[in-house]
Design a protein around this motif. Sequence first.
Motif, PDB file in Angstrom:
ATOM      1  N   TYR A  22      50.447 -60.898 -67.607  1.00 55.69           N
ATOM      2  CA  TYR A  22      49.511 -60.858 -66.496  1.00 55.69           C
ATOM      3  C   TYR A  22      48.072 -60.736 -66.968  1.00 55.69           C
ATOM      4  O   TYR A  22      47.166 -60.574 -66.162  1.00 55.69           O
ATOM      5  N   ASP A  23      47.856 -60.832 -68.273  1.00 53.15           N
ATOM      6  CA  ASP A  23      46.507 -60.831 -68.823  1.00 53.15           C
ATOM      7  C   ASP A  23      45.929 -62.230 -68.666  1.00 53.15           C
ATOM      8  O   ASP A  23      46.380 -63.166 -69.325  1.00 53.15           O
ATOM      9  N   PRO A  24      44.913 -62.428 -67.816  1.00 54.21           N
ATOM     10  CA  PRO A  24      44.400 -63.785 -67.556  1.00 54.21           C
ATOM     11  C   PRO A  24      43.755 -64.439 -68.774  1.00 54.21           C
ATOM     12  O   PRO A  24      43.557 -65.651 -68.795  1.00 54.21           O
ATOM     13  N   TRP A  25      43.433 -63.629 -69.795  1.00 52.52           N
ATOM     14  CA  TRP A  25      42.768 -64.165 -70.980  1.00 52.52           C
ATOM     15  C   TRP A  25      43.735 -64.358 -72.149  1.00 52.52           C
ATOM     16  O   TRP A  25      43.295 -64.722 -73.244  1.00 52.52           O
ATOM     17  N   ILE A  29      48.614 -67.436 -70.396  1.00 55.56           N
ATOM     18  CA  ILE A  29      48.134 -67.544 -69.011  1.00 55.56           C
ATOM     19  C   ILE A  29      47.005 -68.571 -68.900  1.00 55.56           C
ATOM     20  O   ILE A  29      46.926 -69.326 -67.927  1.00 55.56           O
ATOM     21  N   MET A  30      46.151 -68.626 -69.917  1.00 60.11           N
ATOM     22  CA  MET A  30      45.067 -69.606 -69.883  1.00 60.11           C
ATOM     23  C   MET A  30      45.600 -71.034 -69.894  1.00 60.11           C
ATOM     24  O   MET A  30      44.991 -71.937 -69.322  1.00 60.11           O
ATOM     25  N   ALA A  31      46.756 -71.233 -70.540  1.00 69.05           N
ATOM     26  CA  ALA A  31      47.365 -72.567 -70.551  1.00 69.05           C
ATOM     27  C   ALA A  31      47.766 -72.999 -69.148  1.00 69.05           C
ATOM     28  O   ALA A  31      47.905 -74.203 -68.877  1.00 69.05           O
ATOM     29  N   ASP A 100      56.581 -64.980 -73.544  1.00 73.65           N
ATOM     30  CA  ASP A 100      55.827 -63.797 -73.962  1.00 73.65           C
ATOM     31  C   ASP A 100      55.893 -63.712 -75.487  1.00 73.65           C
ATOM     32  O   ASP A 100      56.936 -63.431 -76.056  1.00 73.65           O
ATOM     33  N   VAL A 101      54.781 -63.999 -76.131  1.00 72.03           N
ATOM     34  CA  VAL A 101      54.746 -64.067 -77.592  1.00 72.03           C
ATOM     35  C   VAL A 101      54.205 -62.768 -78.176  1.00 72.03           C
ATOM     36  O   VAL A 101      53.126 -62.318 -77.814  1.00 72.03           O
TER      37      VAL A 101
END
Length: 310
Positions: A22-25, A29-31, A100-101
């Motif tokens: 849920y971290d937008p950065w 998520i940026m992808a 989730d890496v």
Amino acid sequence: MEVNSSTYNQAGRNSAPSKSLYDPWSDEIMAVWVPIVAYWVQCSLFEILMRLEIPFFEKYRIHTPEDRRKRNKVSFGKVLIMVALQHVVQIVLGFAVIKDVDPAIDQLKHDQAVSRYTTLILNILSHFGQPQDVAHIANRIALFTQDYLRPALQFFIGMFIVDTHQYVLHRLAHVYTFLYKYMHSHHHRLYVPYAFGALYNHPLEGFLLDTCGAALAYELTGMSARLSMWFFTFSTLKTINDHCGYSFPWDPLTVCFGNNVNYHDIHHQAHGIKTNFAQPFFTFWDTLLHTEYNQVMKAKAEAKVGKKLN
């Protein structure tokens, strides 16, 4: 030095917590959101340019404003709604397939790859003697291979996969009346393409053609999340450019790609609708399978001459 599986597993157990999905950065998520933001920003700029009708830019416009108003069979508002719907689908699918890496494990995989490349390069260099700092040279080449050559190859293969996927589905949509009538004809309501119309499709076609094509390229090439962000964004900008309605002589996407706004505009016209199926990057499938516009027109002209002679 090779790292064995027990070290790998231990790192996985003892590493710091992975980035939140849920971290937008985060890269993952940026992808998902960066290509969508790029779409709306870039399309808005082209739309503003069209509406301003600045004389300097109008000379590079492929169709007149009057053509856009009269010939297109769908309203601008509906185009926006359908594009927004496709982006919702993309977001849902993005979160469904996102991985989730763990940064520590990701770094460990990177180091292992560099170690393998270093060993391989050392073996190759050994055939040419033992130059000074051979280990350092091998390691630098290995790092360059892992950090630059491998991503570049993944990017290029991804372009090939997307082109192949889209050519097959796109051509089928024109060959089979059912598919054209109930799906692909939506996109061809835009006889005069403009930027926002790049992703104006029937929702199912948008999912099968664009969303699944990008997902296939990502999965089959093994791209990192960061590379996929750049790949998806570049693909998005290229698709917009192919529909933008302007043929700028300084535009790198027009100059560097034979499959560009001029090439695709032919496909949106009645005289070229059965040609130029390839999109969004290359033209080789059209050339190989004889569906490129000039090839088709030449074949028709030769056939016409042949009939007259007979």
